[in-house]
Structures are given as C-alpha cells and as structure tokens.
Design an enzyme around this catalytic site. Structure first.
Site, mmCIF file in Angstrom:
data_model
loop_
_atom_site.group_PDB
_atom_site.id
_atom_site.type_symbol
_atom_site.label_atom_id
_atom_site.label_comp_id
_atom_site.label_asym_id
_atom_site.label_seq_id
_atom_site.Cartn_x
_atom_site.Cartn_y
_atom_site.Cartn_z
ATOM 1 N N VAL A 11 0.631 -1.655 0.101
ATOM 2 C CA VAL A 11 -0.511 0.563 0.020
ATOM 3 C C VAL A 11 0.999 1.180 0.024
ATOM 4 C CG1 VAL A 11 -1.423 1.414 1.460
ATOM 5 C CG2 VAL A 11 -2.273 -0.706 0.776
ATOM 6 N N GLU A 151 -7.701 2.334 2.316
ATOM 7 C CA GLU A 151 -7.150 1.926 1.150
ATOM 8 C C GLU A 151 -7.824 0.694 0.168
ATOM 9 O OE1 GLU A 151 -5.413 4.395 -1.243
ATOM 10 O OE2 GLU A 151 -5.913 2.574 -2.459
ATOM 11 N N ASN A 211 -14.945 -5.329 2.976
ATOM 12 C CA ASN A 211 -14.081 -5.853 2.700
ATOM 13 C C ASN A 211 -14.646 -7.502 3.279
ATOM 14 O OD1 ASN A 211 -11.578 -5.324 1.509
ATOM 15 N ND2 ASN A 211 -10.333 -5.208 3.086
ATOM 16 N N CYS A 263 -5.573 -9.144 2.609
ATOM 17 C CA CYS A 263 -6.480 -7.846 3.669
ATOM 18 C C CYS A 263 -8.469 -8.645 4.034
ATOM 19 C CB CYS A 263 -6.894 -7.440 2.636
ATOM 20 S SG CYS A 263 -6.165 -6.112 1.979
ATOM 21 N N ARG A 331 0.078 -13.886 1.651
ATOM 22 C CA ARG A 331 -0.193 -14.264 2.504
ATOM 23 C C ARG A 331 -1.599 -14.815 2.501
ATOM 24 N NH1 ARG A 331 1.174 -7.441 4.250
ATOM 25 N NH2 ARG A 331 0.839 -7.557 2.290
#
Ligand SMILES: NC(=O)c1ccc[n+]([C@@H]2O[C@H](COP(=O)([O-])OP(=O)(O)OC[C@H]3O[C@@H](n4cnc5c(N)ncnc54)[C@H](O)[C@@H]3O)[C@@H](O)[C@H]2O)c1
Length: 434
Positions: A11, A151, A211, A263, A331
C-alpha cells in the site's frame, strides 16, 4: 505539498508513487533498511504491474524519494500517511495495532509544525481516537490533526485502482484535515471520483464493512457451487442469472478454493472481534470466516478424492501458489493450506508460480519449484490449478496432458474448458459444474 508515507509495502509504495505521479512531493519511509536500499537502487521489493516504471519516472523527476530516517522525512510535511501492517494479533484474532501506534508516536515526536497524520492502514473502529490520544500526549504543543483514509486498492491492479478508484473515503473531525486531504486528492476530484467525507469512525468502518461484505459474497457463491454440484446445476449459469440483477451485481460471484490474501482473512477476523467487544456481533461474518477456513482444507480433500482416494506416493503438480494472479503476495494464500495437507497425505509436490519469490520462503521445503508450468507437470499423476494466472488459461491441454504421467486435472478456479480438457483425455473436475 509534501507528503510522507510511512511503510513501503504493497500500500505505502503504490500510494506514495501515485501521489508523486499526481505532482506531490513524496518521501516513503520504512524501517526495513533492505527495502529502502533496494528502492534507492531502482529494485522493487514487491511485484506489482507497472510499479517499477511509475517509481522510476517519479524518482527521475525528483518527486519521490526513499529513506529510513523518519525524523528528517517528517520535517516540513503537510501530511504523514501511516501505511504500516495491521496483521492478526496472535491468539485472539484482533488486529495488531502496535505498528500503527508506534509509527504515530514516532511521527508526533518528529513533527516540527502543524500536520495531519492520516491512517491509511486498515484499522478497527476507534483506532483513530487512540492515535489522537497518543499524539496529544506526545505533542501537546503542536496542532496535529488525525484523519482516516482507508485504502481500497487490489494487489495485481493496484496502480489502476489508486489512480481511478470507485471512491475516496476521508474520515476527519477538522476542516484543516479535510482541506489537506482534498488538495492531495484533487486530481481524482477532477475526474469526478466520489469523495466520501465522514467521521473518523465511519471511515474506519467503511473499510471493514466493504471487505467483510465481499468476503461474504465470495463465500456465498462458493457454497452455491457446492450446492450446484449436488443438484446437477452449473454455478456459472446461477451466478450470471443472479448477477444480472442490478441489486446483486456480477462481481465477486466466481467460485474458487476460498478467499485468501493480505486483507480479507485478517480484516474479517478483526471486524468480528471488535464487533463482539462492542456488543454488536456480526454473526454473518463469523460464519463466513469458519466456512472459508473449512473450504480451504476441503480443497485438499477434493484433490485426494480426484486421485482415487489417496495421493500417497503420487506426484501432484500445483499451478499457481500466490493468493491471486499478478502478485507475489503469499499472505493467507490457499496454497498454504492445500499444499501441506497434500504433503501430509503422502504426495510429492511440483509447484510452479510466475512470481515464486515469497512462495519459496513460506511453503514446505519438500516442494520442488519448477521453472515453467509444463516442467511442473512432468511425470505428474495429477495437476491442480490453484491460482488462475493468465498463462495457465493459455496452456494447451494437449501439451499439459503429454507432459504428465497421469490424467487427473483438478481446476479449483474454473479456468479451463471442461470439454477441451476431457477431449484430451483428462479426468477433469472443477468447482460447481458437472
Ligand atoms: N495489501 C493490500 O492489498 C492492501 C489493500 C488495502 C489496505 N491494506 C492495508 O494497508 C496496510 C499495509 O498493508 P501492506 O500490504 O502494504 O503491508 P506490508 O506488510 O506490505 O507493508 C508494511 C510496511 O510497513 C513497514 N513498517 C512497519 N512499521 C514501521 C514504522 N514504524 N516505520 C516505518 N515503516 C514501518 C514494514 O517494514 C513494511 O514494509 C494494512 O493495514 C493493510 O490491511 C492493504
């Protein structure tokens, strides 16, 4: 204007380079000296399409610099963005905010005049207020505003997303902070990007709610895919029929092995935990988390079943190891669950990914890394498509089959054409379609 980006990760680096492209002077700061050194030499610490050129151009134009010296960077800055990690805290699923708080304190100590500290990291509701308290405690002498600017960029399309976002969310409680952020985002305002100005709390929640909603949507279609298999329906037809309804929308209705990445897994967990603590549990998100975890493990069982009930002594080629195409990020990638489970069941794994840098560091040592997809397939009893890089879609099934010893193909992204695969002699299975 002068901006400091604290954190040179996926980011911070992309946002910093994009702000520089907008014409702002940007200093990107990181504690990881090797990242900063690499960037100074023009090498990118991450893979993101177009990033090397964007960084190179803006460094050449003198608008973008890199340093480990936060104190020097903060001098004269109008705004300092915190773009440090907020990983899952060990043990309780909460977001680990220690990097955010440490960075806020360091920035406040280094400040020489009024500035805005903007949290770009994804943080639970209430974090901005804590940052405010830290800043006031450390620098009661200065006018330092705190703002939230979550973001929404996606790895793999990060520059495009930053330059042409669906919206920019700005959480503030002062006009000064709002004006600084509006000036910074002026190039986006000029192309009519909606700017959503809210309270700090609402901005923080917008990010988690977005999200979590997308994670629920993915999990919904994944469960519909399982139902389609039992009922003899085709999940792509179901998704299309649903998605054409404007209230539902077509995006994020593609079934797969479960969501992963930097995320969704951590953000859904953090939202669930903070909602529980605030006394308003979001049980739909708790269910989603559990269903997604179970799904990743179930994908290994699918491969084992497709191989006749056992992979002991068999060779399995796994194509695509990163959590999604066009990134090197590992990740919470589904491969981190599927590959160890197959190894535990006795399989030998030949893996291939176009960006294997981090995969090589985090997957079990037993994995053989091939240089091409066809090399991975050599002598394999089965091939598993785990991440849908475009080059796998373009792989001729006949060539793939010819390289292999066996004929099992498990397509966990529905990227291959069933009829074409079967014509070439594959025993082919995919998700949610017969
Ligand atoms: N990766 C994504 O696609 C994405 C998208 C939207 C939001 N986010 C959020 O943005 C935040 C950052 O994510 P990321 O993927 O860029 O993380 P990352 O791990 O790639 O980068 C974080 C960087 O911050 C540095 N850092 C930590 N503490 C520091 C300090 N005190 N001073 C200077 N540097 C410091 C680390 O060394 C690291 O390089 C997270 O909260 C994440 O949830 C990520």
């Amino acid at each position: 204007m002068k901006v400091v980006m604290v954190g040179a990760g996926y980011v911070g680096l992309v946002s910093g380079a994009c702000f520089a492209e907008f014409g702002t002077d940007v200093v990107v700061v990181d504690v990881a000296a090797e990242k900063i050194e690499a960037l100074k030499q023009g090498r990118m610490p991450i893979y993101e399409r177009g990033l090397e050129k964007l960084v190179g151009d803006n460094v050449a134009d003198g608008r973008l610099t890199f340093t480990t010296d936060l104190e020097a960077a903060v001098a004269g800055a109008d705004a300092v963005f915190l773009a440090v990690g907020t990983p899952t805290r060990r043990g309780d699923g909460h977001a680990d905010l220690s990097y955010v708080y440490a960075a806020a304190e360091q920035v406040a100590k280094a400040a020489q005049g009024p500035l805005v500290i903007v949290t770009k990291s994804t943080v639970p509701v209430g974090t901005g207020r804590e940052v405010q308290k830290i800043v006031r405690r450390v620098r009661p002498d200065l006018e330092i505003d705190v703002a939230s600017n979550p973001e929404f960029l996606r790895e793999g399309n990060a520059i495009g997303d930053f330059m042409r976002p669906d919206r920019v969310v700005i959480g503030v409680d002062s006009d000064r902070a709002l004006n600084v952020l509006k000036r910074l985002y002026r190039p986006l305002y000029l192309i009519e990007t909606p700017i959503v100005a809210t309270s700090i709390e609402s901005a923080e929640l917008i990010k988690y709610a977005s999200n979590a909603f997308l994670a629920v949507k993915i999990t919904f279609i994944n469960q519909m895919a399982d139902l389609c298999e039992k009922a003899g329906a085709d999940v792509h037809d179901v998704a299309r029929g649903m998605g054409l309804d404007g209230r539902i929308g077509r995006k994020f209705l593609h079934p797969g092995p479960g969501y992963g990445g930097s995320c969704f897994p951590k953000d859904t967990l953090a939202l669930a935990r903070s909602a529980q603590e605030l006394g308003a549990p979001v049980t739909i998100v708790e269910e989603t988390i559990a269903a997604n975890e179970a799904r990743k493990a179930a994908m290994a069982d699918r491969v084992i079943a497709a191989c006749g009930g056992s992979v002991a002594g068999k060779t399995v080629a796994v194509l695509g190891l990163t959590f999604k195409p066009e990134t090197d990020d590992m990740r919470d990638a589904p491969s981190l669950v599927v590959v160890p489970k197959l190894i535990e069941a006795g399989a030998k794994i030949r893996g291939y990914d176009p960006q294997p840098h981090y995969a090589k560091q985090v997957l079990p040592q037993e994995v053989f890394f091939a240089e091409t997809a066809l090399e991975a397939a050599q002598e394999a009893d089965a091939v598993v498509l785990l991440t849908e890089w475009n080059e796998f879609r373009a792989l001729p099934p006949r060539k793939l089959k010819a390289a292999m010893k066996g004929s099992v193909a498990v397509d966990l992204r529905n990227a291959w054409e069933p009829a074409a695969m079967r014509e070439c002699g594959f025993s082919y299975s995919s998700i949610g379609r017969i």
